[in-house]
Design a protein around this motif. Structure first.
Motif, PDB file in Angstrom:
ATOM      1  N   GLY A  97       5.016   7.965   0.290  1.00  0.00           N
ATOM      2  CA  GLY A  97       6.243   8.267   1.012  1.00  0.00           C
ATOM      3  C   GLY A  97       7.034   7.060   1.483  1.00  0.00           C
ATOM      4  O   GLY A  97       8.043   7.209   2.173  1.00  0.00           O
ATOM      5  N   LEU A 118      11.829  -1.113  -0.459  1.00  0.00           N
ATOM      6  CA  LEU A 118      12.053  -2.018   0.677  1.00  0.00           C
ATOM      7  C   LEU A 118      13.398  -2.737   0.611  1.00  0.00           C
ATOM      8  O   LEU A 118      13.698  -3.544   1.494  1.00  0.00           O
ATOM      9  CB  LEU A 118      10.890  -2.997   0.823  1.00  0.00           C
ATOM     10  N   VAL A 124       9.087   5.860  13.222  1.00  0.00           N
ATOM     11  CA  VAL A 124       8.564   6.111  11.875  1.00  0.00           C
ATOM     12  C   VAL A 124       7.046   6.164  11.982  1.00  0.00           C
ATOM     13  O   VAL A 124       6.386   5.139  12.052  1.00  0.00           O
ATOM     14  CB  VAL A 124       8.995   4.989  10.898  1.00  0.00           C
ATOM     15  N   LEU A 171      10.727  -2.888  14.385  1.00  0.00           N
ATOM     16  CA  LEU A 171      10.054  -1.952  13.472  1.00  0.00           C
ATOM     17  C   LEU A 171       8.577  -2.344  13.303  1.00  0.00           C
ATOM     18  O   LEU A 171       7.683  -1.497  13.359  1.00  0.00           O
ATOM     19  CB  LEU A 171      10.755  -1.947  12.109  1.00  0.00           C
ATOM     20  N   MET A 172       8.329  -3.635  13.111  1.00  0.00           N
ATOM     21  CA  MET A 172       6.948  -4.089  12.892  1.00  0.00           C
ATOM     22  C   MET A 172       6.080  -3.881  14.127  1.00  0.00           C
ATOM     23  O   MET A 172       4.918  -3.528  14.033  1.00  0.00           O
ATOM     24  CB  MET A 172       6.922  -5.582  12.505  1.00  0.00           C
ATOM     25  N   ALA A 194       4.511   6.894  10.052  1.00  0.00           N
ATOM     26  CA  ALA A 194       3.645   6.264   9.050  1.00  0.00           C
ATOM     27  C   ALA A 194       3.561   4.760   9.264  1.00  0.00           C
ATOM     28  O   ALA A 194       2.630   4.106   8.815  1.00  0.00           O
ATOM     29  CB  ALA A 194       4.157   6.569   7.657  1.00  0.00           C
ATOM     30  N   MET A 195       4.564   4.190   9.948  1.00  0.00           N
ATOM     31  CA  MET A 195       4.614   2.737  10.128  1.00  0.00           C
ATOM     32  C   MET A 195       3.998   2.314  11.464  1.00  0.00           C
ATOM     33  O   MET A 195       4.045   1.147  11.828  1.00  0.00           O
ATOM     34  CB  MET A 195       6.066   2.270  10.088  1.00  0.00           C
ATOM     35  N   TYR A 206      18.617  -4.368   7.907  1.00  0.00           N
ATOM     36  CA  TYR A 206      17.945  -4.779   9.146  1.00  0.00           C
ATOM     37  C   TYR A 206      18.295  -6.216   9.500  1.00  0.00           C
ATOM     38  O   TYR A 206      18.336  -7.077   8.622  1.00  0.00           O
ATOM     39  CB  TYR A 206      16.424  -4.705   8.954  1.00  0.00           C
ATOM     40  N   GLU A 244       0.826  -1.212   0.000  1.00  0.00           N
ATOM     41  CA  GLU A 244       0.000   0.000   0.000  1.00  0.00           C
ATOM     42  C   GLU A 244       0.862   1.266   0.000  1.00  0.00           C
ATOM     43  O   GLU A 244       0.536   2.241  -0.669  1.00  0.00           O
ATOM     44  CB  GLU A 244      -0.939   0.009   1.208  1.00  0.00           C
ATOM     45  N   CYS A 245       1.928   1.275   0.784  1.00  0.00           N
ATOM     46  CA  CYS A 245       2.743   2.494   0.880  1.00  0.00           C
ATOM     47  C   CYS A 245       4.134   2.330   0.284  1.00  0.00           C
ATOM     48  O   CYS A 245       4.851   3.319   0.122  1.00  0.00           O
ATOM     49  CB  CYS A 245       2.876   2.929   2.331  1.00  0.00           C
ATOM     50  N   HIS A 246       4.521   1.085  -0.011  1.00  0.00           N
ATOM     51  CA  HIS A 246       5.863   0.873  -0.557  1.00  0.00           C
ATOM     52  C   HIS A 246       5.807   0.469  -2.029  1.00  0.00           C
ATOM     53  O   HIS A 246       6.826   0.095  -2.603  1.00  0.00           O
ATOM     54  CB  HIS A 246       6.617  -0.182   0.273  1.00  0.00           C
TER      55      HIS A 246
END
Ligand code: HEC
Length: 251
Positions: A217, A221, A247, A235-236, A249-250, A227, A204-206
């Motif tokens: 934005g 990936l 982040v 991060l998840m 947005a994440m 990572y 959706e965003c990547h």
């Protein structure tokens, strides 16, 4: 002065040309947004084991809940960004859709009136399996009916221009039916499950090819190469990047 004599007609012509351009962009983009798609209604899925818990989980994963339509589908939010569109309360729209119409909306981004949705990321719903879609629909049908809300639809001039230039898309035009529907393929190991989840969430965003999406934005990936597993899990789960930055947005 002779120079002034030329300046006036020049300015008048520029104003006429400029207004003509604006009118053409508005008219053409409006035509594009109002045109209807000649897509037959698909068969709603029947050949699956109904599972309401799975339906709730998928509704959250793909964002019917915990996404643009609010935490619990209550909607009424205006989605900011390139366009301002109200994501309606699901309880106000779903009762008006048949199962077949819902499947067409989810998979193809085409609304009941045959027009494209704006801002629904149907291209990330396309990889859903028939059972996922059936479970999501069964789950959402349990929501109590809700009143309709006023629907905002503000598309600024620059977005209309992008629409005509092919730099921004209506939901129905973004779906790539040549892409595999990973959800209908086995999900029996980590790779197969990851392939499915990435297609319905991260794309959706990547970007559908994970090479980044300038409008949303999300960076390419390939950045995941830096990572390790622990950093990725952080991060998840918390939205904090490898560099220790939150982040948003994440989140
Ligand atoms: C709602 C939009 C959205 C979704 C969905 C999304 N991302 Fe992101 N992601 C972003 C944005 C925007 C950034 C860049 C933020 C920034 O640079 O501040 C980002 C950044 C990243 C980064 C780079 C962080 C860094 O170190 O700078 C990684 C890795 C990442 N996303 C992975 C994923 C994965 C994997 C998924 C799917 C599970 C996913 N994202 C889903 C919007 C999203």
């Amino acid at each position: 002065m002779p120079a002034l004599r030329f300046l006036k007609p020049l300015l008048v012509s520029l104003v006429i040309l400029g207004s003509g351009f604006v009118i053409v962009v508005y008219a053409a983009s409006e035509w594009k947004m109002r045109r209807t798609y000649d897509l037959p209604l698909p068969q709603p899925p029947t050949d699956f084991e109904p599972d309401l818990a799975a339906g709730e989980r998928m509704a959250k994963i793909v964002g019917c809940w915990a996404g643009c339509h609010g935490d619990g589908g209550e909607g009424g939010e205006e989605i900011p960004g390139i366009r301002q569109v109200t994501a309606p309360p699901l309880g106000s729209v779903i009762p008006r859709y048949s199962d077949a119409e819902l499947v067409r909306l989810i998979l193809h981004g085409v609304k009941r009136d045959g027009r494209s949705a704006i801002g629904m990321s149907s291209y990330t719903f396309w990889p859903l399996g028939d059972a996922d879609i059936g479970n999501i629909i069964n789950f959402l049908r349990l929501q109590p009916p809700a009143d309709e809300v006023a629907r905002v639809r503000k598309i600024p001039f620059i977005s209309r221009l992008k629409l005509l230039q092919g730099k921004w898309w209506l939901s129905a035009d973004q779906v790539n039916t040549a892409q595999p529907r990973w959800g209908n393929m086995p999900r029996s190991n980590a790779y197969e499950r990851g392939r499915f989840l990435a297609a319905v969430i991260c794309a959706e965003c990547h970007g559908a090819d994970y090479r980044g999406d300038a409008l949303e934005g999300g960076p390419p990936l390939t950045i995941l190469a830096i990572y390790d597993e622990e950093e990725f899990a952080r991060l998840m789960k918390t939205g904090v990047s490898q560099a220790g930055i939150a982040v948003e947005a994440m989140s």
